[in-house]
Design an enzyme around this catalytic site. Structure first.
Site, PDB file in Angstrom:
ATOM      1  CB  THR A   1      16.067 -28.932  18.151  1.00  0.00           C
ATOM      2  OG1 THR A   1      16.864 -27.841  18.617  1.00  0.00           O
ATOM      3  CG2 THR A   1      15.424 -29.645  19.323  1.00  0.00           C
TER       4      THR A   1
ATOM      5  CD  GLU B   1      24.348 -23.597  19.608  1.00  0.00           C
ATOM      6  OE1 GLU B   1      25.311 -24.168  19.096  1.00  0.00           O
ATOM      7  OE2 GLU B   1      24.439 -22.939  20.670  1.00  0.00           O
TER       8      GLU B   1
ATOM      9  CE  LYS C   1      17.655 -26.988  21.839  1.00  0.00           C
ATOM     10  NZ  LYS C   1      18.118 -25.694  22.296  1.00  0.00           N
TER      11      LYS C   1
ATOM     12  CG  HIS D   1      11.857 -12.515  34.333  1.00  0.00           C
ATOM     13  ND1 HIS D   1      12.078 -11.595  35.336  1.00  0.00           N
ATOM     14  CD2 HIS D   1      13.064 -13.029  34.027  1.00  0.00           C
ATOM     15  CE1 HIS D   1      13.372 -11.543  35.606  1.00  0.00           C
ATOM     16  NE2 HIS D   1      13.990 -12.418  34.821  1.00  0.00           N
TER      17      HIS D   1
ATOM     18  N   GLY E   1       4.860 -13.434  32.455  1.00  0.00           N
ATOM     19  CA  GLY E   1       4.573 -12.663  31.242  1.00  0.00           C
ATOM     20  C   GLY E   1       3.400 -13.249  30.486  1.00  0.00           C
TER      21      GLY E   1
ATOM     22  CB  CYS F   1      13.289 -23.197  20.697  1.00  0.00           C
ATOM     23  SG  CYS F   1      14.615 -22.870  19.523  1.00  0.00           S
TER      24      CYS F   1
HETATM   25  N1  LIG Z   1      16.565 -20.194  16.683  1.00  0.00           N
HETATM   26  C1  LIG Z   1      17.064 -20.578  17.851  1.00  0.00           C
HETATM   27  O1  LIG Z   1      17.184 -19.806  18.796  1.00  0.00           O
HETATM   28  C2  LIG Z   1      17.527 -22.006  18.047  1.00  0.00           C
HETATM   29  C3  LIG Z   1      18.264 -22.331  19.187  1.00  0.00           C
HETATM   30  C4  LIG Z   1      18.699 -23.649  19.360  1.00  0.00           C
HETATM   31  C5  LIG Z   1      18.371 -24.611  18.417  1.00  0.00           C
HETATM   32  N2  LIG Z   1      17.616 -24.274  17.325  1.00  0.00           N
HETATM   33  C6  LIG Z   1      17.319 -25.306  16.332  1.00  0.00           C
HETATM   34  O2  LIG Z   1      18.193 -25.121  15.219  1.00  0.00           O
HETATM   35  C7  LIG Z   1      17.533 -25.486  14.000  1.00  0.00           C
HETATM   36  C8  LIG Z   1      17.569 -24.305  13.036  1.00  0.00           C
HETATM   37  O3  LIG Z   1      16.834 -23.244  13.614  1.00  0.00           O
HETATM   38  P1  LIG Z   1      16.859 -21.764  13.018  1.00  0.00           P
HETATM   39  O4  LIG Z   1      16.077 -20.902  13.938  1.00  0.00           O
HETATM   40  O5  LIG Z   1      18.265 -21.413  12.694  1.00  0.00           O
HETATM   41  O6  LIG Z   1      16.049 -22.012  11.651  1.00  0.00           O
HETATM   42  P2  LIG Z   1      15.848 -21.008  10.408  1.00  0.00           P
HETATM   43  O7  LIG Z   1      14.512 -21.319   9.873  1.00  0.00           O
HETATM   44  O8  LIG Z   1      16.195 -19.619  10.821  1.00  0.00           O
HETATM   45  O9  LIG Z   1      16.979 -21.471   9.369  1.00  0.00           O
HETATM   46  C9  LIG Z   1      16.993 -22.691   8.717  1.00  0.00           C
HETATM   47  C10 LIG Z   1      17.624 -22.476   7.352  1.00  0.00           C
HETATM   48  O10 LIG Z   1      17.870 -23.749   6.742  1.00  0.00           O
HETATM   49  C11 LIG Z   1      17.717 -23.589   5.341  1.00  0.00           C
HETATM   50  N3  LIG Z   1      17.572 -24.912   4.719  1.00  0.00           N
HETATM   51  C12 LIG Z   1      16.576 -25.801   4.837  1.00  0.00           C
HETATM   52  N4  LIG Z   1      16.864 -26.927   4.161  1.00  0.00           N
HETATM   53  C13 LIG Z   1      18.080 -26.762   3.601  1.00  0.00           C
HETATM   54  C14 LIG Z   1      18.939 -27.578   2.800  1.00  0.00           C
HETATM   55  N5  LIG Z   1      18.607 -28.825   2.437  1.00  0.00           N
HETATM   56  N6  LIG Z   1      20.120 -27.063   2.402  1.00  0.00           N
HETATM   57  C15 LIG Z   1      20.477 -25.813   2.770  1.00  0.00           C
HETATM   58  N7  LIG Z   1      19.716 -25.002   3.527  1.00  0.00           N
HETATM   59  C16 LIG Z   1      18.541 -25.470   3.951  1.00  0.00           C
HETATM   60  C17 LIG Z   1      16.521 -22.668   5.218  1.00  0.00           C
HETATM   61  O11 LIG Z   1      16.460 -22.033   3.966  1.00  0.00           O
HETATM   62  C18 LIG Z   1      16.757 -21.681   6.372  1.00  0.00           C
HETATM   63  O12 LIG Z   1      17.481 -20.549   5.935  1.00  0.00           O
HETATM   64  C19 LIG Z   1      16.141 -25.925  14.406  1.00  0.00           C
HETATM   65  O13 LIG Z   1      16.127 -27.317  14.572  1.00  0.00           O
HETATM   66  C20 LIG Z   1      15.932 -25.239  15.740  1.00  0.00           C
HETATM   67  O14 LIG Z   1      15.024 -25.940  16.566  1.00  0.00           O
HETATM   68  C21 LIG Z   1      17.195 -22.980  17.113  1.00  0.00           C
END
Ligand SMILES: NC(=O)c1ccc[n+]([C@@H]2O[C@H](COP(=O)([O-])OP(=O)(O)OC[C@H]3O[C@@H](n4cnc5c(N)ncnc54)[C@H](O)[C@@H]3O)[C@@H](O)[C@H]2O)c1
Length: 442
Positions: free
Chosen positions: A122, A151, A207, A254, A256, A263
């Protein structure tokens, strides 16, 4: 099609695995060596229902692998996703884009042939344009198109959301990139998922606008809950009464303890900053964030008010720690505020969560006592608080619960129990927005 997924967190691992399940060849890359080692051993570093099976099947089929270095996978890939974290930047609430920028630089240096670089992280509006500059600077000769593809999956239902999305948004005006993205997502057309092609800035904004709207919807019903408590009314019936209106819809109504998670808190802040800097402030969302923070802080007080004994020396059992069920994610969970405010007042906190205790230990005060189940958690407590609505908490044996609690006091911050079930058994009950604890709809 060859895909490289940079960042193997909640989003990268789920979307990479699902793309491989559609038949693409995917390499998921992460800088976290421990994470990749675990994946290579067949262990899943996060809790997401169904993910372990899906990963195993696709690894066995030779379509999914893991690496700590992106060079080989990016060289071979037609599509490279950036799915790294974009947390709030300390101090100003902007999205911290350092991981995204670093990934783009690394990709630029090794990409070969026409490569589509896709931001799945995001990212604020304009990031795609910035990435183009970064890539051009790092590798002036590289043939790369930057696309936005935000996403929308929800943790806990991530696989289903990815495979049967309400929509897929793709931001690009580059015809070659559009063709590649259309081919990548073609398997989803069988699931009749609408694919919305937009210009890149619009896609980036969609997003943030989605998350801000959902955060606003939750905050709206939370304020209605407060009003119900003051004037007499049942917020669940209010939610049903308004949600049946097709223009409003019943989801995200809901009441809460306030929204949390990886996010909404950070994305609302980032949108606010973007809008302020653009001279077009989003005042609704500014209010939403303030109301939500105030609410999370108020929940600890709600628990303290329910106690029949002074806080110092009291024991409170907390059921559910993650920001929502079916995940181990503790990021910005309301439980953090609640537990901290109880501990600050001298309360002993016992806690149980089906999947989140490992992560909880990293963020909750060290004095918290972790237990092995709901009844063990309630043992000897002066009050039981339900913070997360895990299925496992929905049908507790209330008589057994009463027998293990020191005092039969329940604060149900998710309204999972009809008040009458508790009150009729002699519990002292506090819910959310239950101005009339027993109403005809129960
Ligand atoms: N978690 C959710 O439900 C969700 C839903 C939609 C969008 N997003 C967005 O997706 C993005 C990722 O979220 P997430 O929850 O998966 O994050 P996360 O923290 O679970 O995972 C991010 C990963 O990226 C790795 N990383 C960082 N820099 C790197 C690099 N240069 N090379 C390789 N790996 C690297 C980290 O080690 C980590 O494992 C964010 O921008 C978030 O806002 C998250």
């Amino acid at each position: 099609m060859r895909v490289a997924m940079i960042g193997t967190g909640y989003v990268g691992l789920v979307s990479g695995t699902c793309f491989s399940d559609f038949g693409h060849h995917v390499t998921c890359i992460d800088k976290d060596v421990g994470k990749i080692e675990r994946l290579n051993r067949g262990e899943i570093p996060i809790y997401e229902p169904g993910l372990d099976d899906l990963v195993r099947r696709n690894v066995e089929a030779g379509r999914l692998d893991f690496a700590t270095d992106l060079t080989q996978a990016v060289k071979e890939a037609e599509v490279v996703f950036i799915a790294v974290g974009t947390p709030s930047r300390r101090g100003d609430g902007h999205a911290d884009l350092s991981y995204v920028h670093a990934a783009a630089r690394e990709i630029a240096q090794v990409a070969e042939g026409f490569t589509v670089v896709v931001t799945k992280s995001t990212v604020p509006v304009g990031t795609g344009t910035d990435l183009e500059h970064i890539i051009r600077e790092a590798a002036p000769e590289a043939d790369i198109a930057v696309v936005s593809n935000p996403e929308f999956l929800r943790e806990g239902a991530a696989i289903e959301d990815f495979k049967r999305p309400d929509r897929v948004v793709i931001g690009t005006t580059d015809p070659r990139a559009r063709e590649v993205m259309a081919a990548l997502y073609r398997p989803l057309s069988l699931n009749a998922a609408p694919i919305l092609f937009t210009e890149r800035n619009t896609s980036e904004l969609i997003k943030y606008a989605s998350n801000a709207f959902l955060a606003m919807k939750i905050t709206f019903i939370n304020e209605m809950a407060d009003l119900c408590e003051k004037v007499g009314g049942n917020v669940q019936e209010v939610a049903r009464g308004i949600g049946l209106d097709g223009r409003i819809g019943s989801k995200f109504l809901h009441a809460g303890p306030g929204y949390g998670g990886s996010c909404f808190p950070k994305d609302t802040l980032a949108l606010m900053r973007t809008a302020q800097e653009a001279g077009s402030p989003v005042r609704l969302i500014e209010t939403v964030t303030t109301v939500n923070e105030t609410r999370k802080a108020a929940m600890g007080r709600k628990v303290l008010e329910a106690l029949d004994v002074p806080p110092r020396g009291a024991t409170v059992a907390v059921l559910g720690l993650t920001f929502k069920p079916n995940t181990d994610d503790m990021r910005d969970s309301p439980a953090i505020n609640i537990v901290q405010s109880l501990v600050d007042r001298g309360v002993t906190v016992r806690a149980y969560d089906p999947e989140g205790m490992h992560e909880a230990r990293k963020v909750l005060p060290p004095s918290v006592i972790y237990t092995s189940g709901a009844y063990e958690c309630a043992e000897g407590a002066d009050c039981l608080v339900i913070v997360t609505e895990w299925d496992a908490f929905r049908a507790l044996d209330l008589d057994r619960l009463k027998s293990v609690l020191k005092s039969p006091t329940v604060v149900d911050l998710r309204n999972i129990y009809p008040p009458v079930d508790l009150i009729s058994r002699g519990f002292k009950y506090t819910g959310i927005g239950r101005g009339h604890p027993s109403s005809p709809g129960e």
